[in-house]
Design an enzyme around this catalytic site. Sequence first.
Site, mmCIF file in Angstrom:
data_model
loop_
_atom_site.group_PDB
_atom_site.id
_atom_site.type_symbol
_atom_site.label_atom_id
_atom_site.label_comp_id
_atom_site.label_asym_id
_atom_site.label_seq_id
_atom_site.Cartn_x
_atom_site.Cartn_y
_atom_site.Cartn_z
ATOM 1 C CG PHE A 68 47.055 4.021 69.025
ATOM 2 C CD1 PHE A 68 47.943 5.269 68.964
ATOM 3 C CD2 PHE A 68 45.650 4.343 69.408
ATOM 4 C CE1 PHE A 68 47.532 6.490 68.863
ATOM 5 C CE2 PHE A 68 45.358 5.591 69.497
ATOM 6 C CZ PHE A 68 46.122 6.791 69.120
ATOM 7 C CG ASP A 72 43.742 0.401 75.084
ATOM 8 O OD1 ASP A 72 42.502 0.508 75.028
ATOM 9 O OD2 ASP A 72 44.616 1.099 74.866
ATOM 10 C CE LYS A 90 39.330 4.541 68.693
ATOM 11 N NZ LYS A 90 40.586 4.318 69.098
#
Length: 391
Positions: A127, A214, A243
């Site tokens: 993702f 990532d 995030k």
Amino acid sequence: MDHLMNVYKRVPVSFERGEGVWLMDPAGDRYLDALSGVAVCNLGHAHPAVTEAIQQQAAKLIHTSNLYHITNQELLAERLCRLTGLAKAFFCNSGMEAVETALKLIRLYGHQKGIELPQVVVMQGAFHGRSFATIAAGGSAKAQGGFQPLMPGFIRIPYNDIPALKNIAQTHSNIAAVLVEPVQGESGIQVPDQNYLNEIRTICHQQEWLMAIDEVQTGLGRTGTLYAYQANAILPDILMTAKALANGVPIGACLATEAVASLFTAGSHGSTFGGNPLATAAALATLQAIEQDKLWENAAKQGAALLTGLQARLKDHPHIKAIRGKGLMIGIELDRHCRDIILTGLKRRLLFTVSHETVIRLLPPLIIQAEHVQQIIDTLSLIIDEFTVHP
Ligand SMILES: *Cc1c(COP(=O)(O)O)cnc(C)c1O
């Protein structure tokens, strides 16, 4: 609600206030937050130092654009480079934009090497966000559904499969990079072998591919080190973080080595909001708090206690297939679809989510203490019993 586009399955609750690991609904009921806004509020809610930094900066200056120097942005870049070992940072507003930045650098690198159509190796179950490039890089058919034609330039192999990576090195000459998550969150908390990143690093060196990690979800202490790759004692060429970087104020960053970053020149890339004075003030305060208390250590400690506690309590449960995780990224896989267990959790005032239909996903804030860990274990055991008896 009537005027919102229908892209979320929302849980029927809203919150008015938060404090540390707790969220309060309008009636004043208190919920234990074992999700942290999906790995965003790593310091818990309403962290005093972050609140103060936001308030002070908002009163002085919120935004000026990247046409001008931004002192906070320069300080944040310096701090992130010191903490990661990378040399340069580009700031944006989300994880997906950080990945887009990385993909642009990778294309430039490929072209510089004389590859006409550079390809990026990506993983099944990956993702990376919701833009066209990042849904194409991601491994979810559901996220791609209806949005074809997908952006080209990706070669997909299974996650945690080094032989597959060696194999495509033999069969493809147009690869420029490997893009990988240290732990896959969205696809149900998949933890690879301990040496996985080291082996990718070695292959990337041998093949002269870039290694792009990532860490949008795994970063900022979540897995027990500030960045997950640091447990492997390697250095990627490109790192994506977002995030939790400003504990809830939108910000993302793509970091790179000097050599890779120098592929960008003035005008290659940009962002209106990216790295503005407000977001970077919040990020500086967040990093300060994480560093000061070495919160990754608490993530490792409480994460281990939570994982072993859940395993001890639930290992013989007839409906549980696996319990796995790293630091405070934990998944409990049931033998059935379990989205509605979120509602059983809500009744018991415990907040978590479900990934990949069958995996209860826990991402509590890094500030949790032993008493909260115990409460999560006790309450979740009850919730799983209730749900599997009366689903
Ligand atoms: C959440 C996430 C993203 C996307 O971040 P957004 O801020 O939602 O765009 C990318 N990669 C990983 C690993 C993520 O967990």
